[in-house]
Design an enzyme around this catalytic site. Structure first.
Site, PDB file in Angstrom:
ATOM      1  N   GLY A  15       0.827  -1.213   0.000  1.00  0.00           N
ATOM      2  CA  GLY A  15       0.000   0.000   0.000  1.00  0.00           C
ATOM      3  C   GLY A  15       0.857   1.257   0.000  1.00  0.00           C
ATOM      4  NE  ARG A  76      -1.095  -5.160  -1.189  1.00  0.00           N
ATOM      5  CZ  ARG A  76      -1.739  -3.997  -0.998  1.00  0.00           C
ATOM      6  NH1 ARG A  76      -2.491  -3.481  -1.947  1.00  0.00           N
ATOM      7  NH2 ARG A  76      -1.634  -3.352   0.144  1.00  0.00           N
ATOM      8  CG  ASP A 107       2.715  -6.648   8.207  1.00  0.00           C
ATOM      9  OD1 ASP A 107       2.076  -5.935   7.408  1.00  0.00           O
ATOM     10  OD2 ASP A 107       2.225  -7.646   8.758  1.00  0.00           O
ATOM     11  CB  THR A 130       1.806   1.260   6.741  1.00  0.00           C
ATOM     12  OG1 THR A 130       0.443   1.156   7.190  1.00  0.00           O
ATOM     13  CG2 THR A 130       2.712   1.034   7.927  1.00  0.00           C
TER      14      THR A 130
HETATM   15  P1  ADP Z   1       2.211  -4.395   2.791  1.00  0.00           P
HETATM   16  O1  ADP Z   1       3.685  -4.278   2.640  1.00  0.00           O
HETATM   17  O2  ADP Z   1       1.533  -3.078   2.583  1.00  0.00           O
HETATM   18  O3  ADP Z   1       1.825  -5.096   4.083  1.00  0.00           O
HETATM   19  P2  ADP Z   1       1.489  -6.801   1.204  1.00  0.00           P
HETATM   20  O4  ADP Z   1       1.222  -7.657   2.387  1.00  0.00           O
HETATM   21  O5  ADP Z   1       0.486  -6.799   0.112  1.00  0.00           O
HETATM   22  O6  ADP Z   1       1.656  -5.246   1.565  1.00  0.00           O
HETATM   23  O7  ADP Z   1       2.895  -7.220   0.592  1.00  0.00           O
HETATM   24  C1  ADP Z   1       3.452  -6.531  -0.493  1.00  0.00           C
HETATM   25  C2  ADP Z   1       4.202  -7.480  -1.382  1.00  0.00           C
HETATM   26  O8  ADP Z   1       5.308  -8.050  -0.653  1.00  0.00           O
HETATM   27  C3  ADP Z   1       3.430  -8.681  -1.894  1.00  0.00           C
HETATM   28  O9  ADP Z   1       2.639  -8.399  -3.014  1.00  0.00           O
HETATM   29  C4  ADP Z   1       4.564  -9.636  -2.262  1.00  0.00           C
HETATM   30  O10 ADP Z   1       5.130  -9.280  -3.495  1.00  0.00           O
HETATM   31  C5  ADP Z   1       5.577  -9.355  -1.152  1.00  0.00           C
HETATM   32  N1  ADP Z   1       5.416 -10.334  -0.049  1.00  0.00           N
HETATM   33  C6  ADP Z   1       4.585 -10.260   1.024  1.00  0.00           C
HETATM   34  N2  ADP Z   1       4.708 -11.350   1.819  1.00  0.00           N
HETATM   35  C7  ADP Z   1       5.626 -12.143   1.229  1.00  0.00           C
HETATM   36  C8  ADP Z   1       6.171 -13.430   1.538  1.00  0.00           C
HETATM   37  N3  ADP Z   1       5.826 -14.100   2.638  1.00  0.00           N
HETATM   38  N4  ADP Z   1       7.088 -13.946   0.686  1.00  0.00           N
HETATM   39  C9  ADP Z   1       7.470 -13.274  -0.419  1.00  0.00           C
HETATM   40  N5  ADP Z   1       6.979 -12.069  -0.785  1.00  0.00           N
HETATM   41  C10 ADP Z   1       6.066 -11.501   0.023  1.00  0.00           C
END
Ligand code: ADP
Length: 326
Positions: A15, A76, A107, A130
């Site tokens: 985000g 994402r 996170d 965030t």
């Molecule tokens: P935010 O960072 O805002 O919490 P997301 O949870 O959507 O957002 O994570 C952003 C991106 O980080 C995901 O689309 C993916 O590319 C990567 N990501 C998140 N979790 C993992 C994971 N466990 N392993 C590999 N890549 C991840």
């Protein structure tokens, strides 16, 4: 033995939040100051997988500190969840000689960075970006202050119209799992009630207080609800209309305006400070930590400890809301 970083990449993932540009500027300029080559990775991990990586110069980040959004875009990336996707991403970084990475995100993005750097020899430093301010280990996240001030400005305007018409307004602010925006903006705008996911809502108490206010002819009421609260504003409005039909009720969902706009002074400051320290971290040979601020001091927290913070709202705050809104 950690290898010396010479070329670093910076990206925004997940985000977006206001202040990301200020952080990018800080990373680019601190890196160049130290003689590093700095690369901007477009659209988060997607840019790594698709080799959309551009060399940044000091002038590339001119005139962006005051701009919302992110010049690098954010996204994402499904491929990054797979070992194959991360291998392609690594090959693309390696091709350019990039040997350090700064990841701005929440996170989820930190989990991605942690997984990646466990598999490959590229140290990653996280910057908490965030609007939800829900990452454990830091009292500040880039974007929260702007988002909450946007909410305050909007709610103040809603109060004017609520007052003119003697209406109850239910205002939904962002926060799927975190009620910080609702709590802070609600207190700052004198909301009569604040409903957040972290605190079980006693709907009967809310209804009782509205009925009691109706009797006293206190018809102007603002309720601030976090979007993650059961059913959000629409559900609450439905319940109130059933139980207190005499109250004229309106719903306003603030939505994505809370993500945009020029970052506040506070967000520009913390983004600049954190961005500077992220590069210092890479130069010092630290890896796989994110930069936080606690008691006005820079704090380094292992990426694998980046978890969503569940806030504990003290009853004192809830008492203040209740007593000051009578
Ligand atoms: P935010 O960072 O805002 O919490 P997301 O949870 O959507 O957002 O994570 C952003 C991106 O980080 C995901 O689309 C993916 O590319 C990567 N990501 C998140 N979790 C993992 C994971 N466990 N392993 C590999 N890549 C991840």
């Amino acid at each position: 033995m950690t290898k010396k970083v010479t070329k670093i990449g910076v990206l925004c993932s997940g985000g977006d939040s206001p202040g990301m540009n200020a952080a990018i500027r800080a990373v680019v300029r601190t890196g160049i100051y130290h003689g590093l080559e700095v690369y901007g990775v477009m659209r988060g991990y997607s840019g790594m997988v698709e080799d959309d990586i551009v060399k940044m110069e000091s002038r590339s980040v001119a005139n962006i500190i005051q701009r919302g959004g992110t010049i690098l875009k954010t996204a994402r990336c499904k491929e990054f969840y797979t070992p194959e996707g991360r291998q392609i991403a690594y090959n693309n970084l390696k091709k350019k000689g990039i040997n350090g990475l700064v990841v701005l995100g929440g996170d989820g993005s930190f989990k991605g960075a942690q997984t990646f750097s466990n598999e490959f020899d590229i140290p990653c430093i996280g910057l908490p970006g965030t609007i939800d301010k829900d990452i454990a280990g830091t009292e500040f996240t880039i974007g929260f202050d702007t988002a909450v001030n946007t909410a305050v400005e909007a709610i103040d305007k809603i109060r004017d119209t609520a007052d003119a018409h003697d209406r109850l307004f239910i205002i939904e602010v962002m926060g799927r799992d975190a009620g910080y925006i609702a709590l802070h903006s609600g207190i700052a705008t004198g909301a009569e009630n604040i409903l957040i996911p972290e605190k079980k809502t006693d709907i009967d108490r809310v209804i009782k207080s509205l009925q009691e206010k109706e009797k006293r002819k206190k018809l102007v009421n603002l309720i601030v609800v976090a979007e993650g609260e059961d059913g959000g504003a629409d559900q609450l409005a439905k319940t109130i209309k059933e139980k207190v039909p005499g109250l004229e009720t309106r719903v306003c969902i603030l939505g994505h305006i809370q993500r945009g706009g020029s970052p506040t002074c506070m967000d520009r400051l913390i983004a600049s400070r954190m961005g500077y320290h992220a590069v210092e971290c890479l130069i010092e040979g630290r890896h796989n930590v994110f930069v936080g601020i606690v008691n006005n001091r820079i704090n380094y927290i292992p990426l694998n400890e980046a978890v969503k913070k569940k806030q504990r709202i003290s009853d004192e705050w809830m008492d203040i809301v209740r007593i000051l809104s009578t």
